[in-house]
Design an enzyme around this catalytic site. Structure first.
Site, PDB file in Angstrom:
ATOM      1  CG  HIS A   1     -22.042  -9.351   2.491  1.00 46.44           C
ATOM      2  ND1 HIS A   1     -20.924  -9.861   3.138  1.00 46.44           N
ATOM      3  CD2 HIS A   1     -22.800  -8.795   3.473  1.00 46.44           C
ATOM      4  CE1 HIS A   1     -21.018  -9.615   4.435  1.00 46.44           C
ATOM      5  NE2 HIS A   1     -22.139  -8.978   4.669  1.00 46.44           N
TER       6      HIS A   1
ATOM      7  CG  ASP B   1     -18.679 -12.128   2.321  1.00 46.65           C
ATOM      8  OD1 ASP B   1     -19.603 -12.733   2.891  1.00 46.65           O
ATOM      9  OD2 ASP B   1     -18.353 -10.965   2.628  1.00 46.65           O
TER      10      ASP B   1
END
Length: 193
Positions: free
Chosen positions: A24, A97
């Site tokens: 992340h 991401d």
């Protein structure tokens, strides 16, 4: 030939050492790589709810931001910086991401929805959709129910190397984006992966 103007590049991620190497945080990895490459140093800034640094990339002065509001409230920090600097939304690049791209793949994109990404969702809530994105592929666990655990875990060594490679490729293509055009940078970067 005129490039695509940017003034701010935001990396999305979560603060704290426990999140540093998770999938992340690929957006943080990108702005960290830019700071290393161009001699910037991040410093905490309460007004912007995060860490900020400035870099000089050729003729372009860029402000880099790592929000410390946690992913789900990223837009708060971005809005604070945008309001202070008084810049148009179209001159912001948000690196994040991307589950829908494989590791090793990076893609520039202008506008669009959030695709279920909570950091993008909050950013859109605060500043609208008209900002540039750098989508950094992290792959998908294959089952929607596994996504939360997947993004908050560290990738395998092989996958992490691919993500870092995509970050490096994007860093290499940013000058093309700024000096020539987004289209040229997109073509060059997108044909790599």
């Amino acid at each position: 030939m005129s490039g695509t103007p940017l003034q701010v590049i935001v990396g999305l991620g979560n603060p704290g050492n426990e999140h540093l190497q998770t999938r992340h945080n690929a957006g943080f990895w990108f702005v960290d790589a830019l700071a290393r490459r161009y001699g910037g140093q991040f410093r905490g800034h309460a007004r912007y709810h995060g860490e900020v640094c400035r870099i000089q990339l050729g003729a372009h002065e860029l402000t880099l931001l790592k929000p410390h509001t946690y992913m789900n409230r990223s837009g708060l920090a971005i809005r604070a910086l945008l309001d202070y600097m008084k810049i148009p939304v179209e001159q912001i690049l948000v690196a994040h991401d991307e589950l829908d791209l494989d590791p090793a793949v990076a893609r520039f994109k202008l506008g669009g929805g959030h695709g279920g990404h909570n950091g993008l969702r909050d950013t859109i809530t605060h500043i609208g959709q008209a900002f540039w994105r750098l989508r950094l592929g992290i792959g998908h666990p294959g089952d929607k129910s596994q996504v939360i655990d997947f993004v908050l875990q560290r990738a395998s060594v092989a996958e992490e190397d691919l993500i870092i490679g995509a970050v490096s490729n994007a860093v290499e293509h940013l000058p093309v984006f700024l000096d020539q055009s987004a289209e040229k940078a997109m073509h060059a970067l997108h044909t790599r992966g």
